[in-house]
Design a protein around this motif. Structure first.
Motif, PDB file in Angstrom:
ATOM      1  N   ARG A  54      57.932  27.643  42.046  1.00  0.00           N
ATOM      2  CA  ARG A  54      57.599  28.860  41.291  1.00  0.00           C
ATOM      3  C   ARG A  54      58.070  28.743  39.848  1.00  0.00           C
ATOM      4  O   ARG A  54      57.346  29.123  38.918  1.00  0.00           O
ATOM      5  CB  ARG A  54      58.226  30.076  41.961  1.00  0.00           C
ATOM      6  CG  ARG A  54      57.965  31.388  41.243  1.00  0.00           C
ATOM      7  CD  ARG A  54      58.481  32.576  42.055  1.00  0.00           C
ATOM      8  NE  ARG A  54      58.319  33.820  41.333  1.00  0.00           N
ATOM      9  CZ  ARG A  54      59.246  34.344  40.531  1.00  0.00           C
ATOM     10  NH1 ARG A  54      60.404  33.714  40.374  1.00  0.00           N
ATOM     11  NH2 ARG A  54      59.030  35.470  39.896  1.00  0.00           N
ATOM     12  N   ILE A  55      59.269  28.229  39.636  1.00  0.00           N
ATOM     13  CA  ILE A  55      59.797  28.084  38.281  1.00  0.00           C
ATOM     14  C   ILE A  55      58.939  27.130  37.467  1.00  0.00           C
ATOM     15  O   ILE A  55      58.597  27.398  36.305  1.00  0.00           O
ATOM     16  CB  ILE A  55      61.267  27.606  38.325  1.00  0.00           C
ATOM     17  CG1 ILE A  55      62.182  28.737  38.809  1.00  0.00           C
ATOM     18  CG2 ILE A  55      61.725  27.107  36.957  1.00  0.00           C
ATOM     19  CD1 ILE A  55      63.572  28.290  39.164  1.00  0.00           C
ATOM     20  N   LEU A  56      58.540  26.008  38.054  1.00  0.00           N
ATOM     21  CA  LEU A  56      57.697  25.048  37.344  1.00  0.00           C
ATOM     22  C   LEU A  56      56.344  25.661  36.988  1.00  0.00           C
ATOM     23  O   LEU A  56      55.813  25.449  35.889  1.00  0.00           O
ATOM     24  CB  LEU A  56      57.516  23.791  38.189  1.00  0.00           C
ATOM     25  CG  LEU A  56      58.777  22.944  38.416  1.00  0.00           C
ATOM     26  CD1 LEU A  56      58.483  21.817  39.394  1.00  0.00           C
ATOM     27  CD2 LEU A  56      59.321  22.382  37.109  1.00  0.00           C
ATOM     28  N   LEU A  57      55.774  26.430  37.914  1.00  0.00           N
ATOM     29  CA  LEU A  57      54.487  27.078  37.646  1.00  0.00           C
ATOM     30  C   LEU A  57      54.616  28.140  36.556  1.00  0.00           C
ATOM     31  O   LEU A  57      53.720  28.291  35.710  1.00  0.00           O
ATOM     32  CB  LEU A  57      53.936  27.699  38.933  1.00  0.00           C
ATOM     33  CG  LEU A  57      53.434  26.690  39.979  1.00  0.00           C
ATOM     34  CD1 LEU A  57      53.276  27.363  41.347  1.00  0.00           C
ATOM     35  CD2 LEU A  57      52.104  26.076  39.537  1.00  0.00           C
ATOM     36  N   LEU A  58      55.718  28.875  36.562  1.00  0.00           N
ATOM     37  CA  LEU A  58      55.947  29.865  35.510  1.00  0.00           C
ATOM     38  C   LEU A  58      56.082  29.196  34.153  1.00  0.00           C
ATOM     39  O   LEU A  58      55.559  29.684  33.145  1.00  0.00           O
ATOM     40  CB  LEU A  58      57.208  30.686  35.821  1.00  0.00           C
ATOM     41  CG  LEU A  58      57.094  31.737  36.921  1.00  0.00           C
ATOM     42  CD1 LEU A  58      58.474  32.318  37.246  1.00  0.00           C
ATOM     43  CD2 LEU A  58      56.151  32.853  36.513  1.00  0.00           C
ATOM     44  N   MET A  59      56.785  28.061  34.104  1.00  0.00           N
ATOM     45  CA  MET A  59      56.941  27.349  32.837  1.00  0.00           C
ATOM     46  C   MET A  59      55.602  26.823  32.332  1.00  0.00           C
ATOM     47  O   MET A  59      55.377  26.731  31.117  1.00  0.00           O
ATOM     48  CB  MET A  59      57.937  26.208  32.996  1.00  0.00           C
ATOM     49  CG  MET A  59      59.370  26.649  33.203  1.00  0.00           C
ATOM     50  SD  MET A  59      60.525  25.266  33.152  1.00  0.00           S
ATOM     51  CE  MET A  59      60.462  24.827  31.423  1.00  0.00           C
ATOM     52  N   ALA A  60      54.721  26.468  33.272  1.00  0.00           N
ATOM     53  CA  ALA A  60      53.391  25.992  32.891  1.00  0.00           C
ATOM     54  C   ALA A  60      52.430  27.145  32.626  1.00  0.00           C
ATOM     55  O   ALA A  60      51.272  26.935  32.266  1.00  0.00           O
ATOM     56  CB  ALA A  60      52.824  25.087  33.987  1.00  0.00           C
ATOM     57  N   GLU A  61      52.919  28.385  32.821  1.00  0.00           N
ATOM     58  CA  GLU A  61      52.163  29.608  32.531  1.00  0.00           C
ATOM     59  C   GLU A  61      50.923  29.749  33.395  1.00  0.00           C
ATOM     60  O   GLU A  61      49.912  30.330  32.966  1.00  0.00           O
ATOM     61  CB  GLU A  61      51.808  29.689  31.041  1.00  0.00           C
ATOM     62  CG  GLU A  61      53.049  29.729  30.146  1.00  0.00           C
ATOM     63  CD  GLU A  61      52.730  29.961  28.685  1.00  0.00           C
ATOM     64  OE1 GLU A  61      51.537  29.884  28.316  1.00  0.00           O
ATOM     65  OE2 GLU A  61      53.670  30.214  27.911  1.00  0.00           O
ATOM     66  N   TYR A  62      50.976  29.232  34.628  1.00  0.00           N
ATOM     67  CA  TYR A  62      49.890  29.510  35.572  1.00  0.00           C
ATOM     68  C   TYR A  62      49.936  30.991  35.922  1.00  0.00           C
ATOM     69  O   TYR A  62      50.996  31.560  36.153  1.00  0.00           O
ATOM     70  CB  TYR A  62      50.049  28.665  36.837  1.00  0.00           C
ATOM     71  CG  TYR A  62      49.547  27.253  36.671  1.00  0.00           C
ATOM     72  CD1 TYR A  62      48.188  26.973  36.737  1.00  0.00           C
ATOM     73  CD2 TYR A  62      50.422  26.206  36.431  1.00  0.00           C
ATOM     74  CE1 TYR A  62      47.709  25.676  36.577  1.00  0.00           C
ATOM     75  CE2 TYR A  62      49.964  24.908  36.271  1.00  0.00           C
ATOM     76  CZ  TYR A  62      48.610  24.651  36.346  1.00  0.00           C
ATOM     77  OH  TYR A  62      48.141  23.371  36.180  1.00  0.00           O
ATOM     78  N   GLY A  63      48.766  31.609  35.963  1.00  0.00           N
ATOM     79  CA  GLY A  63      48.685  33.029  36.264  1.00  0.00           C
ATOM     80  C   GLY A  63      48.549  33.884  35.027  1.00  0.00           C
ATOM     81  O   GLY A  63      48.231  35.069  35.122  1.00  0.00           O
TER      82      GLY A  63
END
Length: 223
Positions: free
Chosen positions: A149-158
């Motif tokens: 989740r943290i990696l996806l948030l950093m990649a700004e998915y969503g």
């Protein structure tokens, strides 16, 4: 303080331009916007770059509690009251450009411009929901899912637009702080994500949308 004679200024203009009570600042990577315990007399609007919030306990243990990106405010506790102090340290992960707004100027534009007040309220609600989601994540999800989740948030998915698949440089120690686990566990999960084709990394981490599989499905199904 904001000049009432210029009350026609809109939110977009206010956040783009320097002016009375606000100026554009450039923060080098690994340097701070402010330190935990410093007087909170201004708020920053992050225009470019990535930053993080960290706290240090009375025993000297440091923890990263949030990652920040363009379009976010930081230091909003300065609006709570005169004499407030920052509850965390804000530091730049990458070179950052931000608008530094004096407390009085920020309060003035909020009182005079409803559109700006609405924008800031939307930010506060979004931040509150994110903090709540982080808490739920810590309480109910595995370390592996929290890292994904943290990696996806950093990649700004969503978020609207294309994700930034190549995320800013971040150490495994920092990731471990945010996940609430050890560096060795983060290293184990990162190697597994790479072997499964969910990420690539060679100094910088590139996140693929397929990493969502870790969150959407039971971990056992990925072995």
């Amino acid at each position: 303080m904001h000049d009432a004679r210029n009350s026609s200024i809109d939110a977009a203009t206010f956040l783009v331009e320097a002016g009375l009570g606000r100026r554009i600042v450039h923060i080098k990577a690994k340097t701070t916007f402010f330190l935990q315990g410093n007087p909170a007399d201004c708020i920053f609007y992050l225009k470019k770059g990535r930053a993080k919030l960290t706290v240090v306990s009375q025993r000297g243990k440091e923890a990263t509690i949030m990652l920040l990106g363009p379009g976010e405010f930081v230091g909003e506790e300065s609006l709570a009251s005169v004499g407030a102090v920052h509850m965390a340290t804000a530091s730049a992960l990458t070179p950052c450009t931000a608008l530094k707004i004096d407390r009085a100027e920020m309060l003035g534009i909020m009182h005079e411009e409803r559109r700006f007040s609405d924008l800031f309220l939307t930010f506060l609600l979004s931040r509150s929901m994110r903090v709540q989601a982080d808490l739920v994540d810590q309480l109910f999800n595995s370390s592996e899912k929290r890292l994904a989740r943290i990696l996806l948030l950093m990649a700004e998915y969503g978020k609207p637009g294309d994700p930034e698949s190549l995320i800013p440089k971040i150490t495994q120690e920092t990731l471990a702080e945010m996940v609430g686990t050890t560096r060795s566990r983060v290293s184990f999960f990162m190697n597994r994500f790479r072997n499964l084709g969910f990420i690539e990394y060679n100094g910088r981490i590139r996140v693929h949308k397929s990493l969502l599989n870790v969150i959407l499905h039971d971990s056992d199904a990925l072995h």
